[in-house]
Design a protein around this motif. Structure first.
Motif, mmCIF file in Angstrom:
data_model
loop_
_atom_site.group_PDB
_atom_site.id
_atom_site.type_symbol
_atom_site.label_atom_id
_atom_site.label_comp_id
_atom_site.label_asym_id
_atom_site.label_seq_id
_atom_site.Cartn_x
_atom_site.Cartn_y
_atom_site.Cartn_z
ATOM 1 N N SER A 1 11.648 -18.374 -7.430
ATOM 2 C CA SER A 1 10.754 -19.050 -6.489
ATOM 3 C C SER A 1 9.396 -18.359 -6.489
ATOM 4 C CB SER A 1 11.355 -19.017 -5.082
ATOM 5 O OG SER A 1 10.426 -19.492 -4.147
ATOM 6 N N ILE A 2 8.408 -18.998 -7.060
ATOM 7 C CA ILE A 2 7.074 -18.409 -7.131
ATOM 8 C C ILE A 2 6.421 -18.371 -5.759
ATOM 9 C CG2 ILE A 2 4.770 -18.690 -8.110
ATOM 10 C CD1 ILE A 2 6.125 -19.782 -10.619
ATOM 11 N N ILE A 3 6.581 -19.445 -4.981
ATOM 12 C CA ILE A 3 6.012 -19.479 -3.633
ATOM 13 C C ILE A 3 6.649 -18.392 -2.772
ATOM 14 C CG2 ILE A 3 5.758 -20.900 -1.551
ATOM 15 C CD1 ILE A 3 4.027 -21.809 -3.885
ATOM 16 N N GLY A 4 7.962 -18.237 -2.873
ATOM 17 C CA GLY A 4 8.655 -17.191 -2.122
ATOM 18 C C GLY A 4 8.171 -15.804 -2.509
ATOM 19 N N THR A 5 7.944 -15.595 -3.791
ATOM 20 C CA THR A 5 7.446 -14.307 -4.258
ATOM 21 C C THR A 5 6.058 -14.019 -3.703
ATOM 22 O OG1 THR A 5 8.742 -14.540 -6.272
ATOM 23 C CG2 THR A 5 6.954 -12.956 -6.313
ATOM 24 N N LEU A 6 5.185 -15.018 -3.686
ATOM 25 C CA LEU A 6 3.835 -14.823 -3.142
ATOM 26 C C LEU A 6 3.867 -14.516 -1.646
ATOM 27 C CD1 LEU A 6 1.916 -17.660 -4.999
ATOM 28 C CD2 LEU A 6 1.716 -15.207 -5.376
ATOM 29 N N VAL A 7 4.680 -15.254 -0.904
ATOM 30 C CA VAL A 7 4.760 -15.051 0.542
ATOM 31 C C VAL A 7 5.338 -13.667 0.857
ATOM 32 C CG1 VAL A 7 5.920 -15.851 2.638
ATOM 33 C CG2 VAL A 7 4.887 -17.493 1.088
ATOM 34 N N VAL A 8 6.416 -13.313 0.187
ATOM 35 C CA VAL A 8 7.061 -12.025 0.453
ATOM 36 C C VAL A 8 6.199 -10.868 -0.029
ATOM 37 C CG1 VAL A 8 9.090 -10.630 -0.084
ATOM 38 C CG2 VAL A 8 9.350 -13.017 0.531
ATOM 39 N N HIS B 1 2.991 -10.709 0.223
ATOM 40 C CA HIS B 1 2.059 -10.477 1.329
ATOM 41 C C HIS B 1 2.762 -9.814 2.513
ATOM 42 C CE1 HIS B 1 -0.568 -13.268 -0.855
ATOM 43 N NE2 HIS B 1 -1.530 -12.633 -0.220
ATOM 44 N N ILE B 2 3.966 -10.263 2.820
ATOM 45 C CA ILE B 2 4.711 -9.676 3.942
ATOM 46 C C ILE B 2 4.986 -8.201 3.696
ATOM 47 C CG2 ILE B 2 6.937 -9.695 5.129
ATOM 48 C CD1 ILE B 2 6.953 -12.745 4.768
ATOM 49 N N ILE B 3 5.481 -7.869 2.529
ATOM 50 C CA ILE B 3 5.794 -6.467 2.227
ATOM 51 C C ILE B 3 4.517 -5.637 2.148
ATOM 52 C CG2 ILE B 3 6.674 -4.939 0.413
ATOM 53 C CD1 ILE B 3 8.964 -6.852 0.022
ATOM 54 N N GLY B 4 3.459 -6.186 1.593
ATOM 55 C CA GLY B 4 2.188 -5.459 1.546
ATOM 56 C C GLY B 4 1.655 -5.142 2.926
ATOM 57 N N PHE B 5 1.635 -6.148 3.798
ATOM 58 C CA PHE B 5 1.169 -5.913 5.167
ATOM 59 C C PHE B 5 2.090 -4.961 5.903
ATOM 60 C CE2 PHE B 5 -0.974 -10.217 4.851
ATOM 61 C CZ PHE B 5 -2.235 -9.663 4.692
ATOM 62 N N LEU B 6 3.396 -5.093 5.692
ATOM 63 C CA LEU B 6 4.362 -4.219 6.347
ATOM 64 C C LEU B 6 4.146 -2.767 5.946
ATOM 65 C CD1 LEU B 6 6.945 -4.227 8.140
ATOM 66 C CD2 LEU B 6 8.237 -4.359 6.016
ATOM 67 N N GLU B 7 3.926 -2.515 4.668
ATOM 68 C CA GLU B 7 3.727 -1.138 4.224
ATOM 69 C C GLU B 7 2.400 -0.567 4.710
ATOM 70 O OE1 GLU B 7 4.530 -0.189 0.235
ATOM 71 O OE2 GLU B 7 6.612 -0.828 0.381
ATOM 72 N N PRO C 1 5.829 1.235 -7.921
ATOM 73 C CA PRO C 1 5.436 -0.178 -7.997
ATOM 74 C C PRO C 1 6.527 -1.074 -8.583
ATOM 75 C CG PRO C 1 3.671 1.197 -8.820
ATOM 76 C CD PRO C 1 4.860 2.083 -8.611
ATOM 77 N N LEU C 2 7.336 -0.540 -9.492
ATOM 78 C CA LEU C 2 8.420 -1.330 -10.070
ATOM 79 C C LEU C 2 9.473 -1.640 -9.018
ATOM 80 C CD1 LEU C 2 9.633 -2.537 -12.661
ATOM 81 C CD2 LEU C 2 10.822 -0.368 -12.967
ATOM 82 N N ILE C 3 9.804 -0.666 -8.188
ATOM 83 C CA ILE C 3 10.784 -0.878 -7.122
ATOM 84 C C ILE C 3 10.267 -1.905 -6.123
ATOM 85 C CG2 ILE C 3 11.930 0.224 -5.154
ATOM 86 C CD1 ILE C 3 12.162 2.738 -6.920
ATOM 87 N N ILE C 4 9.003 -1.828 -5.766
ATOM 88 C CA ILE C 4 8.426 -2.783 -4.827
ATOM 89 C C ILE C 4 8.413 -4.186 -5.427
ATOM 90 C CG2 ILE C 4 6.306 -3.431 -3.621
ATOM 91 C CD1 ILE C 4 5.776 -0.428 -3.276
ATOM 92 N N SER C 5 8.097 -4.308 -6.703
ATOM 93 C CA SER C 5 8.068 -5.640 -7.321
ATOM 94 C C SER C 5 9.461 -6.240 -7.413
ATOM 95 C CB SER C 5 7.405 -5.582 -8.690
ATOM 96 O OG SER C 5 8.153 -4.776 -9.565
ATOM 97 N N VAL C 6 10.469 -5.442 -7.677
ATOM 98 C CA VAL C 6 11.843 -5.949 -7.694
ATOM 99 C C VAL C 6 12.248 -6.373 -6.287
ATOM 100 C CG1 VAL C 6 14.250 -5.271 -8.043
ATOM 101 C CG2 VAL C 6 12.546 -4.686 -9.746
ATOM 102 N N ALA C 7 11.838 -5.602 -5.281
ATOM 103 C CA ALA C 7 12.135 -5.970 -3.894
ATOM 104 C C ALA C 7 11.495 -7.293 -3.524
ATOM 105 C CB ALA C 7 11.654 -4.865 -2.948
ATOM 106 N N VAL C 8 10.277 -7.520 -3.962
ATOM 107 C CA VAL C 8 9.569 -8.773 -3.671
ATOM 108 C C VAL C 8 10.310 -9.953 -4.292
ATOM 109 C CG1 VAL C 8 7.480 -10.069 -4.224
ATOM 110 C CG2 VAL C 8 7.301 -7.777 -3.304
ATOM 111 N N VAL C 9 10.750 -9.808 -5.526
ATOM 112 C CA VAL C 9 11.443 -10.901 -6.207
ATOM 113 C C VAL C 9 12.800 -11.168 -5.561
ATOM 114 C CG1 VAL C 9 12.501 -11.592 -8.386
ATOM 115 C CG2 VAL C 9 10.236 -10.571 -8.378
ATOM 116 N N ILE C 10 13.510 -10.121 -5.175
ATOM 117 C CA ILE C 10 14.824 -10.302 -4.549
ATOM 118 C C ILE C 10 14.689 -10.984 -3.198
ATOM 119 C CG2 ILE C 10 16.756 -9.075 -3.494
ATOM 120 C CD1 ILE C 10 16.553 -7.063 -5.774
#
Length: 90
Positions: A38-45, A47-53, A23-32
């Motif tokens: 960017s909070i909006i970017g983090t929220l959008v990404v 969702h994208i990474i969650g759906f992708l996985e 989960p730490l690796i995924i959260s760092v990936a989301v922020v990057i």
């Protein structure tokens, strides 16, 4: 509250020192990918990474769970180093 939650969580699962690495690796990936700061970017990404996985695990193979996330990170960092919603530093 956190300790009490940990006690209840430990009572029905097996604990290990490295259980929060994925989960730490995924959260760092989301922020990057979303753009640092960017909070909006983090929220959008997120969702994208969650759906992708979920799609990868459900349709392809569970072994490929993090591969497409890492490919997304590489693709975004090559094309937009500041992230999808990040602003370019002056």
């Amino acid at each position: 509250m956190g300790a009490l939650g940990g006690v209840f969580f430990a009572s029905y699962t097996q604990l290990s020192p490295s259980m929060w690495v994925a989960p730490l690796i995924i959260s760092v990936a989301v922020v990057i990918v979303g753009g640092i700061g960017s909070i909006i970017g983090t929220l959008v990404v997120a969702h994208i990474i969650g759906f992708l996985e979920v799609i990868v695990v459900a349709t392809l193979a569970p072994e490929l769970r993090g591969v497409f996330t890492m490919l997304l990170i590489i693709g975004v960092l090559v094309t937009r180093p500041q992230g999808l919603f990040g602003r370019e530093e002056l």
